[in-house]
Design a protein around this motif. Structure first.
Motif, PDB file in Angstrom:
ATOM      1  N   LEU A  15      21.868  17.437 -38.974  1.00 30.23           N
ATOM      2  CA  LEU A  15      21.056  18.376 -38.203  1.00 30.23           C
ATOM      3  C   LEU A  15      21.015  17.920 -36.757  1.00 30.23           C
ATOM      4  CD1 LEU A  15      19.133  20.796 -37.978  1.00 30.23           C
ATOM      5  CD2 LEU A  15      17.268  19.235 -38.570  1.00 30.23           C
ATOM      6  N   LEU A  16      21.451  18.798 -35.864  1.00 25.92           N
ATOM      7  CA  LEU A  16      21.419  18.530 -34.432  1.00 25.92           C
ATOM      8  C   LEU A  16      20.341  19.434 -33.832  1.00 25.92           C
ATOM      9  CD1 LEU A  16      25.285  18.635 -33.908  1.00 25.92           C
ATOM     10  CD2 LEU A  16      23.848  16.614 -34.203  1.00 25.92           C
ATOM     11  N   ASN A  17      19.178  18.876 -33.637  1.00 23.58           N
ATOM     12  CA  ASN A  17      18.053  19.650 -33.134  1.00 23.58           C
ATOM     13  C   ASN A  17      18.208  19.869 -31.631  1.00 23.58           C
ATOM     14  OD1 ASN A  17      15.595  20.996 -33.292  1.00 23.58           O
ATOM     15  ND2 ASN A  17      14.416  19.146 -32.935  1.00 23.58           N
ATOM     16  N   GLU A  18      17.991  21.097 -31.200  1.00 23.36           N
ATOM     17  CA  GLU A  18      18.102  21.493 -29.801  1.00 23.36           C
ATOM     18  C   GLU A  18      19.439  21.059 -29.210  1.00 23.36           C
ATOM     19  OE1 GLU A  18      14.660  21.282 -27.328  1.00 23.36           O
ATOM     20  OE2 GLU A  18      13.313  21.181 -29.063  1.00 23.36           O
ATOM     21  N   ILE A  19      20.489  21.520 -29.843  1.00 21.46           N
ATOM     22  CA  ILE A  19      21.860  21.138 -29.484  1.00 21.46           C
ATOM     23  C   ILE A  19      22.192  21.441 -28.022  1.00 21.46           C
ATOM     24  CG2 ILE A  19      22.883  23.311 -30.281  1.00 21.46           C
ATOM     25  CD1 ILE A  19      25.219  21.634 -31.393  1.00 21.46           C
ATOM     26  N   ASN A  20      21.549  22.453 -27.451  1.00 25.44           N
ATOM     27  CA  ASN A  20      21.836  22.835 -26.076  1.00 25.44           C
ATOM     28  C   ASN A  20      21.175  21.921 -25.044  1.00 25.44           C
ATOM     29  OD1 ASN A  20      19.404  24.098 -27.116  1.00 25.44           O
ATOM     30  ND2 ASN A  20      19.274  25.155 -25.164  1.00 25.44           N
ATOM     31  N   ARG A  21      20.434  20.936 -25.474  1.00 28.30           N
ATOM     32  CA  ARG A  21      19.821  19.995 -24.526  1.00 28.30           C
ATOM     33  C   ARG A  21      20.809  18.913 -24.096  1.00 28.30           C
ATOM     34  NH1 ARG A  21      14.827  20.579 -22.931  1.00 28.30           N
ATOM     35  NH2 ARG A  21      13.551  22.010 -24.103  1.00 28.30           N
ATOM     36  N   GLY A  22      21.965  18.909 -24.692  1.00 31.07           N
ATOM     37  CA  GLY A  22      22.994  17.949 -24.303  1.00 31.07           C
ATOM     38  C   GLY A  22      24.259  18.675 -23.887  1.00 31.07           C
ATOM     39  N   ASP A  23      25.107  18.001 -23.173  1.00 31.93           N
ATOM     40  CA  ASP A  23      26.389  18.561 -22.758  1.00 31.93           C
ATOM     41  C   ASP A  23      27.347  18.457 -23.943  1.00 31.93           C
ATOM     42  OD1 ASP A  23      28.817  19.223 -21.647  1.00 31.93           O
ATOM     43  OD2 ASP A  23      28.679  17.802 -19.989  1.00 31.93           O
ATOM     44  N   CYS A  24      27.522  19.582 -24.635  1.00 37.34           N
ATOM     45  CA  CYS A  24      28.279  19.582 -25.899  1.00 37.34           C
ATOM     46  C   CYS A  24      29.690  19.042 -25.765  1.00 37.34           C
ATOM     47  CB  CYS A  24      28.292  20.986 -26.499  1.00 37.34           C
ATOM     48  SG  CYS A  24      26.660  21.500 -27.033  1.00 37.34           S
ATOM     49  N   SER A  25      30.373  19.376 -24.678  1.00 39.36           N
ATOM     50  CA  SER A  25      31.748  18.881 -24.543  1.00 39.36           C
ATOM     51  C   SER A  25      31.769  17.367 -24.376  1.00 39.36           C
ATOM     52  CB  SER A  25      32.456  19.567 -23.371  1.00 39.36           C
ATOM     53  OG  SER A  25      31.773  19.305 -22.160  1.00 39.36           O
ATOM     54  N   ALA A  26      30.770  16.822 -23.721  1.00 35.70           N
ATOM     55  CA  ALA A  26      30.701  15.369 -23.566  1.00 35.70           C
ATOM     56  C   ALA A  26      30.276  14.698 -24.870  1.00 35.70           C
ATOM     57  CB  ALA A  26      29.736  14.999 -22.445  1.00 35.70           C
ATOM     58  N   ILE A  27      29.358  15.311 -25.585  1.00 31.12           N
ATOM     59  CA  ILE A  27      28.857  14.731 -26.833  1.00 31.12           C
ATOM     60  C   ILE A  27      29.923  14.758 -27.916  1.00 31.12           C
ATOM     61  CG2 ILE A  27      27.211  15.055 -28.727  1.00 31.12           C
ATOM     62  CD1 ILE A  27      25.248  16.108 -26.528  1.00 31.12           C
ATOM     63  N   PHE A  28      30.565  15.893 -28.085  1.00 31.71           N
ATOM     64  CA  PHE A  28      31.538  16.033 -29.161  1.00 31.71           C
ATOM     65  C   PHE A  28      32.899  15.447 -28.804  1.00 31.71           C
ATOM     66  CE2 PHE A  28      28.330  18.860 -30.689  1.00 31.71           C
ATOM     67  CZ  PHE A  28      28.453  18.813 -32.059  1.00 31.71           C
ATOM     68  N   GLY A  29      33.288  15.532 -27.558  1.00 37.48           N
ATOM     69  CA  GLY A  29      34.554  14.958 -27.123  1.00 37.48           C
ATOM     70  C   GLY A  29      35.718  15.377 -28.010  1.00 37.48           C
ATOM     71  N   ASP A  30      36.484  14.385 -28.480  1.00 31.76           N
ATOM     72  CA  ASP A  30      37.668  14.644 -29.297  1.00 31.76           C
ATOM     73  C   ASP A  30      37.354  15.258 -30.657  1.00 31.76           C
ATOM     74  OD1 ASP A  30      39.241  13.633 -27.303  1.00 31.76           O
ATOM     75  OD2 ASP A  30      39.472  11.655 -28.217  1.00 31.76           O
ATOM     76  N   VAL A  31      36.159  15.021 -31.176  1.00 32.09           N
ATOM     77  CA  VAL A  31      35.844  15.562 -32.499  1.00 32.09           C
ATOM     78  C   VAL A  31      35.497  17.047 -32.445  1.00 32.09           C
ATOM     79  CG1 VAL A  31      35.122  13.328 -33.423  1.00 32.09           C
ATOM     80  CG2 VAL A  31      33.415  14.877 -32.492  1.00 32.09           C
ATOM     81  N   ILE A  74      36.505  16.503 -41.035  1.00 34.38           N
ATOM     82  CA  ILE A  74      35.193  16.666 -41.637  1.00 34.38           C
ATOM     83  C   ILE A  74      35.421  17.145 -43.065  1.00 34.38           C
ATOM     84  CG2 ILE A  74      33.043  17.986 -41.608  1.00 34.38           C
ATOM     85  CD1 ILE A  74      33.311  18.206 -38.591  1.00 34.38           C
ATOM     86  N   PRO A  75      34.846  16.463 -44.057  1.00 35.10           N
ATOM     87  CA  PRO A  75      35.029  16.907 -45.442  1.00 35.10           C
ATOM     88  C   PRO A  75      34.264  18.197 -45.713  1.00 35.10           C
ATOM     89  CG  PRO A  75      33.539  15.043 -45.371  1.00 35.10           C
ATOM     90  CD  PRO A  75      34.036  15.248 -43.972  1.00 35.10           C
ATOM     91  N   ARG A  76      34.682  18.910 -46.734  1.00 35.41           N
ATOM     92  CA  ARG A  76      34.076  20.215 -47.026  1.00 35.41           C
ATOM     93  C   ARG A  76      32.636  20.112 -47.512  1.00 35.41           C
ATOM     94  NH1 ARG A  76      38.135  20.477 -51.660  1.00 35.41           N
ATOM     95  NH2 ARG A  76      36.894  19.934 -53.489  1.00 35.41           N
ATOM     96  N   ASN A  77      32.194  18.937 -47.927  1.00 36.17           N
ATOM     97  CA  ASN A  77      30.815  18.807 -48.400  1.00 36.17           C
ATOM     98  C   ASN A  77      29.845  18.403 -47.286  1.00 36.17           C
ATOM     99  OD1 ASN A  77      31.881  16.174 -48.300  1.00 36.17           O
ATOM    100  ND2 ASN A  77      30.483  15.461 -49.876  1.00 36.17           N
ATOM    101  N   LEU A  78      30.315  18.395 -46.033  1.00 35.44           N
ATOM    102  CA  LEU A  78      29.445  18.095 -44.897  1.00 35.44           C
ATOM    103  C   LEU A  78      29.190  19.370 -44.100  1.00 35.44           C
ATOM    104  CD1 LEU A  78      27.895  16.167 -43.015  1.00 35.44           C
ATOM    105  CD2 LEU A  78      30.049  15.805 -41.793  1.00 35.44           C
ATOM    106  N   SER A  79      27.932  19.748 -44.009  1.00 38.37           N
ATOM    107  CA  SER A  79      27.544  20.902 -43.198  1.00 38.37           C
ATOM    108  C   SER A  79      26.796  20.397 -41.977  1.00 38.37           C
ATOM    109  CB  SER A  79      26.625  21.840 -43.987  1.00 38.37           C
ATOM    110  OG  SER A  79      27.313  22.384 -45.087  1.00 38.37           O
ATOM    111  N   ILE A  80      27.084  20.996 -40.846  1.00 39.82           N
ATOM    112  CA  ILE A  80      26.425  20.616 -39.596  1.00 39.82           C
ATOM    113  C   ILE A  80      25.592  21.802 -39.131  1.00 39.82           C
ATOM    114  CG2 ILE A  80      26.738  19.834 -37.221  1.00 39.82           C
ATOM    115  CD1 ILE A  80      29.522  18.799 -38.092  1.00 39.82           C
ATOM    116  N   PHE A  81      24.308  21.544 -38.921  1.00 42.85           N
ATOM    117  CA  PHE A  81      23.398  22.577 -38.438  1.00 42.85           C
ATOM    118  C   PHE A  81      22.920  22.188 -37.049  1.00 42.85           C
ATOM    119  CE2 PHE A  81      23.111  22.759 -43.016  1.00 42.85           C
ATOM    120  CZ  PHE A  81      23.148  24.114 -43.279  1.00 42.85           C
TER     121      PHE A  81
END
Length: 179
Positions: A15-31, A74-81
């Motif tokens: 769970l990524l709470n308030e995902i827009n409070r961070g710079d997504c491209s910098a946070i996620f990078g290569d992933v 990312i395996p199929r049993n991992l959900s990201i919210f």
């Protein structure tokens, strides 16, 4: 391949709470590209991992390399919210390439009213001259916001100004924070 990756039975969640409070491209990078999923749920594309990471994965997660090409997925049993308040989207705007990798679900403020009423059944905004029922007031304001400005994502949630223990909403906070 590790049983947990090949035949996942137990779902896992991030769970990524308030995902827009961070710079997504910098946070996620290569992933970032791992968010593209195949029909079965695992990542469509893998990312190269450094040799030391591959060694660690080999010790901790047997056969972590699903496609046997030295790439992490990312395996199929991992959900990201991820949650976000669309009114705050100007903090770090998300580009379309990032947005399209997620399913979006709008959550109405209406659902919060019942939960709020359980905790504050008689919340009032009082400015000494007059008292207003807090929920009735924000419902009226939200009607104006959606009907006259057509900006549903700018509605006021009942928790925006939290009443004190006695159920009073601070009129100064109403003037300074809301108006």
């Amino acid at each position: 391949m590790a049983k947990s990756l090949q035949y996942p039975t137990k779902p896992h969640y991030l769970l990524l709470n308030e995902i827009n409070r961070g710079d997504c491209s910098a946070i996620f990078g290569d992933v970032f590209q791992l968010l593209d999923r195949k029909e079965g749920g695992s990542s469509e594309y893998g990312v190269e991992v450094r040799p030391e990471a591959a060694e660690w994965l080999g010790k901790k997660v047997a056969d972590w390399d699903e496609a046997e090409k030295g790439k992490l997925r990312i395996p199929r049993n991992l959900s990201i919210f991820g949650t976000m308040n669309t009114s705050d989207q100007n903090l770090y705007p998300m580009d379309t390439a990032f947005k399209r990798r997620w399913e979006w679900e709008s959550c109405s403020v209406e659902a919060e009213y019942e939960e709020f009423k359980k905790k504050f059944s008689n919340a009032l905004l009082d400015d000494v001259k007059k008292s207003w029922d807090w929920l009735a007031l924000i419902k009226k304001l939200n009607g104006l916001i959606t009907n006259e400005s057509n900006m549903e994502d700018k509605q006021i949630g009942p928790w925006f100004l939290k009443p004190n223990g006695a159920g009073a909403v601070c009129s100064k906070a109403f003037s300074n924070k809301l108006l």
